[in-house]
Design an enzyme around this catalytic site. Structure first.
Site, mmCIF file in Angstrom:
data_model
loop_
_atom_site.group_PDB
_atom_site.id
_atom_site.type_symbol
_atom_site.label_atom_id
_atom_site.label_comp_id
_atom_site.label_asym_id
_atom_site.label_seq_id
_atom_site.Cartn_x
_atom_site.Cartn_y
_atom_site.Cartn_z
ATOM 1 N N LYS A 125 0.652 -1.217 0.227
ATOM 2 C CA LYS A 125 -0.076 0.030 0.273
ATOM 3 C C LYS A 125 0.897 1.549 -0.241
ATOM 4 O O LYS A 125 1.798 0.957 0.392
ATOM 5 C CB LYS A 125 -0.334 -0.308 1.418
ATOM 6 C CG LYS A 125 -2.211 1.003 1.815
ATOM 7 C CD LYS A 125 -3.243 -0.105 0.856
ATOM 8 C CE LYS A 125 -4.701 1.094 -0.227
ATOM 9 N NZ LYS A 125 -5.624 0.166 -0.465
ATOM 10 N N ASP A 165 -7.013 4.102 -4.510
ATOM 11 C CA ASP A 165 -8.040 4.353 -3.070
ATOM 12 C C ASP A 165 -8.103 5.868 -3.198
ATOM 13 O O ASP A 165 -9.015 6.241 -4.297
ATOM 14 C CB ASP A 165 -7.082 4.275 -2.235
ATOM 15 C CG ASP A 165 -7.352 3.904 -0.989
ATOM 16 O OD1 ASP A 165 -7.531 1.972 -0.771
ATOM 17 O OD2 ASP A 165 -7.698 4.071 -0.033
HETATM 18 P P1 NDP Z 1 -13.389 8.218 -3.078
HETATM 19 O O1 NDP Z 1 -11.666 9.135 -2.971
HETATM 20 O O2 NDP Z 1 -13.521 8.115 -4.132
HETATM 21 O O3 NDP Z 1 -14.760 8.690 -1.867
HETATM 22 C C1 NDP Z 1 -14.026 8.532 -1.205
HETATM 23 C C2 NDP Z 1 -15.416 8.545 -0.270
HETATM 24 O O4 NDP Z 1 -15.430 8.737 1.306
HETATM 25 C C3 NDP Z 1 -15.950 10.542 -0.567
HETATM 26 O O5 NDP Z 1 -16.535 10.562 -0.106
HETATM 27 C C4 NDP Z 1 -14.840 10.578 0.479
HETATM 28 O O6 NDP Z 1 -15.358 12.453 0.956
HETATM 29 C C5 NDP Z 1 -15.276 9.783 1.696
HETATM 30 N N1 NDP Z 1 -14.442 10.340 3.130
HETATM 31 C C6 NDP Z 1 -13.287 10.100 2.601
HETATM 32 N N2 NDP Z 1 -12.126 10.219 4.216
HETATM 33 C C7 NDP Z 1 -13.452 10.793 4.642
HETATM 34 C C8 NDP Z 1 -13.261 10.976 5.906
HETATM 35 N N3 NDP Z 1 -12.406 10.584 6.780
HETATM 36 N N4 NDP Z 1 -14.360 10.956 6.858
HETATM 37 C C9 NDP Z 1 -16.369 11.057 6.193
HETATM 38 N N5 NDP Z 1 -16.486 10.992 4.923
HETATM 39 C C10 NDP Z 1 -14.547 10.416 3.938
HETATM 40 O O7 NDP Z 1 -12.529 6.975 -2.391
HETATM 41 P P2 NDP Z 1 -12.822 5.408 -3.074
HETATM 42 O O8 NDP Z 1 -14.110 5.111 -2.732
HETATM 43 O O9 NDP Z 1 -12.175 4.217 -3.504
HETATM 44 O O10 NDP Z 1 -12.441 4.486 -1.038
HETATM 45 C C11 NDP Z 1 -13.823 4.571 -0.354
HETATM 46 C C12 NDP Z 1 -13.077 3.809 0.842
HETATM 47 O O11 NDP Z 1 -13.211 2.180 -0.272
HETATM 48 C C13 NDP Z 1 -11.347 3.615 1.005
HETATM 49 O O12 NDP Z 1 -11.880 3.412 3.045
HETATM 50 C C14 NDP Z 1 -10.583 2.411 0.437
HETATM 51 O O13 NDP Z 1 -9.688 1.558 1.317
HETATM 52 C C15 NDP Z 1 -11.993 1.249 -0.147
HETATM 53 N N6 NDP Z 1 -11.416 0.853 -0.579
HETATM 54 C C16 NDP Z 1 -10.990 1.085 -1.990
HETATM 55 C C17 NDP Z 1 -11.429 0.308 -3.333
HETATM 56 C C18 NDP Z 1 -11.084 0.710 -4.235
HETATM 57 O O14 NDP Z 1 -11.078 -0.135 -5.537
HETATM 58 N N7 NDP Z 1 -10.602 2.133 -4.807
HETATM 59 C C19 NDP Z 1 -11.363 -0.844 -2.909
HETATM 60 C C20 NDP Z 1 -11.171 -1.793 -1.961
HETATM 61 C C21 NDP Z 1 -11.338 -0.689 -0.975
HETATM 62 P P3 NDP Z 1 -15.023 13.884 0.336
HETATM 63 O O15 NDP Z 1 -15.573 13.489 -1.368
HETATM 64 O O16 NDP Z 1 -15.857 14.951 0.833
HETATM 65 O O17 NDP Z 1 -13.498 13.684 0.456
HETATM 66 O O1 2IT Z 2 -7.520 -1.342 -0.717
HETATM 67 C C1 2IT Z 2 -8.227 -2.595 -2.385
HETATM 68 O O2 2IT Z 2 -7.823 -2.959 -2.233
HETATM 69 C C2 2IT Z 2 -7.687 -0.937 -3.021
HETATM 70 N N1 2IT Z 2 -7.861 0.038 -2.781
HETATM 71 C C3 2IT Z 2 -7.703 -1.985 -4.026
HETATM 72 C C4 2IT Z 2 -5.995 -2.172 -4.934
HETATM 73 C C5 2IT Z 2 -5.560 -2.551 -6.331
HETATM 74 O O3 2IT Z 2 -4.216 -2.876 -6.201
HETATM 75 O O4 2IT Z 2 -6.630 -2.651 -6.459
#
Ligand code: NDP
Ligand code: 2IT
Length: 450
Positions: A125, A165
């Site tokens: 990561k 992420d």
């Molecule tokens: P994005 O940046 O696309 O979206 C994040 C969202 O969460 C936004 O709506 C953001 O609000 C909100 N957010 C972030 N930090 C906070 C906080 N401290 N308090 C409240 N709201 C918050 O990220 P992802 O959708 O990609 O990721 C979301 C979660 O999913 C994370 O935990 C990530 O690790 C996990 N994840 C992501 C994967 C991926 O493929 N992208 C895969 C597996 C897990 P705002 O718009 O105001 O910033």
């Molecule tokens: O938390 C996760 O699994 C991710 N942000 C996706 C990682 C990836 O390599 O696609």
């Protein structure tokens, strides 16, 4: 003191300030106790002592120039945690809250998550405390280029393959890839989540959200239940939340909430997905605008949330999909959800529930899908992108989606079987941690003391 307790307490002594890492570590190692006590070979080979220490941890300076000509400096990280099952694989997070602790907890989780996908991927990561919010496109590009000026020497399609992420989506992956290509003079599959026109996989963008819903569907089906016609609560409004909502609609459910860092919306008519995408994906604006446009929605800002709670979880629902960030659902939220009849929680975000909330969900025997299983669809589809890159092929949307569905159902079957082995059929936390760990530990033993 048992072997597991010794390793936990040694980490607590060495890293007392790494609260997120210790939270993830305790959850994982506690569930491994029963497996470890039956298999002294793990202690003989010091598997736990090796597992909890990253193989390599890189911290670096990221200097860049903002639009006013001012020099700015951010901190960059890449933690290459474990390569027993394949090259390091895991996302990059750009958010002001990023520090070594956050990246370490995410990297540690990623080892077991990637193991569950059954694809050949180790765990890693990275990220930075850079905040893309409020930055111009040129500033984001210059930051990404500077970040890659250091990162490029550590990554490679057989070494370490980063992805997105929080704060890192298609735009950032594009800028990072462009700079990697320029520095290395190679067009490699060195990042996933690339644009579909230049090496990306169809469904990667949708994969984490779709996968989290497929996982919920699998858990519910095993009990003769379904999502059809059910009210669901989703938190977040980023990549994971948006495609969770999209798939919930496709399965006939009714998602009624979304949130961002400033507040949440409750739309009893069901979230207007096109409007949500327009506000969050295209205009990168605040969710408050949703309620200004759509009159059926109520907006609640974070400052108005009930004391110590997340207002998303006070909306009665059948299933909850925490998809924003770590520890966004605490014990009070979990009690509220259960009191309101919630029967399913599928974790789209990484470690969204506090340890107390997790314990309550497990004890309550509702369908509870822990993050390393429920959100593994994202990294699994990254694995499918790597396969397409390596074989120079392009699969259709339906082909990738069918593989994703099969992988998510496979993860459910795999971890349920392990939970059953320990006569704790509904405890998918136990099942996921042990199933993920076994493969990594076996590979580490096979590969000798390295
Ligand atoms: P994005 O940046 O696309 O979206 C994040 C969202 O969460 C936004 O709506 C953001 O609000 C909100 N957010 C972030 N930090 C906070 C906080 N401290 N308090 C409240 N709201 C918050 O990220 P992802 O959708 O990609 O990721 C979301 C979660 O999913 C994370 O935990 C990530 O690790 C996990 N994840 C992501 C994967 C991926 O493929 N992208 C895969 C597996 C897990 P705002 O718009 O105001 O910033
Ligand atoms: O938390 C996760 O699994 C991710 N942000 C996706 C990682 C990836 O390599 O696609």
């Amino acid at each position: 003191m048992s072997y597991v307790e010794q390793v936990i307490s040694s980490c607590e002594e060495k890293f007392p300030h790494q609260v997120y890492f210790l939270q993830a570590l305790r959850e994982i190692l506690e569930s491994l106790k029963v497996e470890i006590s039956h298999n002294p070979i793990y202690e003989k080979y010091a598997i736990l002592e090796r597992l909890v220490v990253p193989e390599r941890s890189i911290a670096f300076r990221v200097p860049w120039v903002d639009d006013c000509g001012r020099v700015r400096v951010n901190q960059g990280y890449r933690i290459e945690f474990n390569s027993a099952l394949g090259p390091y694989k895991g996302g990059l997070r750009f958010h002001p809250s990023v520090n070594e602790d956050v990246i370490k907890f995410l990297g540690f989780e990623q080892i077991l998550k990637n193991s569950l996908t059954t694809l050949r991927m180790g765990g890693g990561k990275g990220g930075s405390d850079f905040d893309p919010k409020g930055k111009s496109e040129n500033e984001v590009m210059r930051f990404c280029q500077s970040f890659m000026n250091e990162l490029y020497r550590h990554i490679g399609d057989h070494t370490d393959i980063p992805a997105g992420d929080i704060g890192v989506g298609g735009r950032e992956v594009g800028f990072l890839f462009g700079q990697y290509k320029r520095l290395s003079n190679r067009f490699d599959g060195v990042l996933t989540g690339k644009g579909v026109e230049w090496g990306g996989s169809l469904v990667r963008k949708e994969a984490t959200g779709y996968g989290s819903v497929y996982f919920a569907q699998a858990m519910l089906e095993a009990e003769g239940k379904s999502l059809e016609g059910k009210v669901c609560c989703v938190s977040g409004s980023g990549n994971v939340a948006i495609y969770t909502i999209e798939k919930l609609y496709a399965l006939g459910a009714k998602p009624v909430t979304a949130s961002d860092s400033k507040g949440m919306i409750y739309d009893q008519e069901g979230i207007d997905l096109e409007l949500l995408k327009e506000i969050k994906e295209v205009r990168r604006a605040s969710l408050e605008e949703y309620a200004q446009i759509k009159k059926s929605a109520i907006y609640t800002s974070v400052s108005e949330y009930p004391q110590g709670q997340n207002a998303v979880w006070s909306v009665p629902c059948f299933a909850a999909f925490p998809s924003a960030t770590q520890n966004e659902l605490n014990i009070l939220d979990a009690q509220t959800l259960l009191k309101n009849g919630c029967q399913c929680v599928s974790e789209g975000a990484n470690m969204p529930c506090t340890q107390e909330a997790t314990n309550l969900f497990v004890d309550s025997k509702i369908c509870y899908g822990p993050a390393k299983a429920a959100n593994a669809g994202g990294v699994a589809t990254s694995g499918l992108e790597m396969m397409q890159n390596a074989s120079m092929s392009i699969w259709t949307f339906d082909e990738v989606d069918a593989k994703l569905l099969k992988i998510m159902r496979g993860i459910f079957a795999q971890i349920k079987a392990v939970a059953q082995e320990f006569n704790d059929e509904k405890n998918l936390v136990l099942g996921a941690n042990i199933a993920g760990f076994r493969k990594v530990a076996k590979a580490m033993i096979d590969q000798g003391v390295v």
